[in-house]
Enzyme design. Structure first.
Site, PDB file in Angstrom:
ATOM      1  N   CYS A  34       5.947   2.409  -6.708  1.00 25.95           N
ATOM      2  CA  CYS A  34       6.452   2.606  -5.351  1.00 25.95           C
ATOM      3  C   CYS A  34       6.646   4.091  -5.078  1.00 25.95           C
ATOM      4  O   CYS A  34       7.393   4.774  -5.793  1.00 25.95           O
ATOM      5  CB  CYS A  34       7.780   1.874  -5.190  1.00 25.95           C
ATOM      6  SG  CYS A  34       8.576   2.127  -3.591  1.00 25.95           S
ATOM      7  N   CYS A  43       1.411   4.968  -0.283  1.00 22.23           N
ATOM      8  CA  CYS A  43       2.144   3.727  -0.540  1.00 22.23           C
ATOM      9  C   CYS A  43       1.151   2.808  -1.219  1.00 22.23           C
ATOM     10  O   CYS A  43       0.004   2.678  -0.759  1.00 22.23           O
ATOM     11  CB  CYS A  43       2.662   3.116   0.760  1.00 22.23           C
ATOM     12  SG  CYS A  43       3.390   1.458   0.551  1.00 22.23           S
TER      13      CYS A  43
END
Length: 272
Positions: A75, A186
């Site tokens: 992440c 992302c």
């Protein structure tokens, strides 16, 4: 000393980290992998620093209890805060933001766009890390508030995805119409790269930090003589969200040798 037979941990605020697992399976086929997708509180990119750290420490503690030898934090949002939680754990943790910045530096790009969550964009981590290696590089960041959440739903709703891209990446393109390189900041975003290509064909180079992060993990384990020497690695998937969605998306991404997909307790929320 690291135990070569221990698994590699991969964690993400959801299922976007599947893209990192895919890369790890390509270059480290002997390794067992434990994946934790903390999808209950997704999107992390819309949360406060304190909330993100509170949830992240619990997820890393879960992986510690699985006796992992390293953890790849897939992440980007969580990776921006790595300096705050790495000291709490005795295993090495790898930042995907650092991996992405290293890719840009290696390519010696004069300018690059970064599409990420809102939190990642606000931290300015990509800008700082890239300019540490390439001081003159122009970095244009744009945060997407809901794109990761839409992808996390697992149905890849094309209308919603394209609408969010137009509202966010479209603004970046309008401001910099000649921009050709884009960091997928992302891990959910490589899953909708075809949408980006169709909407904005001006982008001819995409930087997917997942591959670079996988190489970082391999290089570290090799240095530490901690590579699993042989055998066929397995993948155990844990999620705090919907196991059916995680199973379907694992097939979509092309993950291999899945041993189990199970629901695990979600972190406790931060009391306010």
């Amino acid at each position: 000393m690291l135990n070569a037979l221990s698994p590699i941990g991969v964690m993400d605020a959801g299922l976007g980290g599947y893209t990192v697992v895919r890369e790890l399976q390509k270059i480290l086929p002997c390794e067992d992998i434990i994946y934790l997708g903390e999808g209950k509180y997704q999107p992390y990119g819309n949360r406060s620093r304190e909330e993100i750290l509170h949830l992240t420490r619990q997820s890393l503690s879960f992986l510690r209890d699985q006796s992992v030898k390293v953890v790849a934090v897939a992440c980007n949002t969580i990776s921006t805060l790595i300096d705050a939680y790495q000291p709490d754990f005795d295993f090495r943790i790898f930042s995907i933001v650092q991996a992405g910045a290293d890719d840009v530096i290696a390519l010696k790009l004069s300018e690059v766009g970064v599409l990420s969550t809102m939190f990642t964009a606000k931290t300015g981590q990509y800008v700082q890390l890239i300019r540490a290696g390439l001081p003159e590089t122009k970095v244009y960041s744009k945060g997407c508030p809901w794109l990761a959440r839409i992808i996390e739903d697992g149905d890849l709703d094309q209308k919603r995805i394209n609408a969010e891209l137009k509202d966010t990446l479209g603004v970046l393109v309008a401001a910099h119409p000649h921009l050709e390189s884009l960091v997928l900041g992302c891990t959910h975003f490589p899953l909708i790269i075809d949408n980006i290509k169709k909407l904005y064909p001006q982008f001819t180079r995409f930087i997917n930090p997942a591959a670079s992060q996988a190489r970082m993990v391999k290089a570290y384990l090799k240095r530490e003589n901690a590579l699993r020497p042989n055998g066929q690695g397995t993948l155990s998937i844990c999620t705090t969200s919907d196991t059916k969605v995680y199973r379907r998306m694992a097939s979509f991404v092309g993950l291999k040798n899945i041993e189990s997909i199970r629901l695990v307790p979600a972190p406790t929320p931060l009391e306010k």
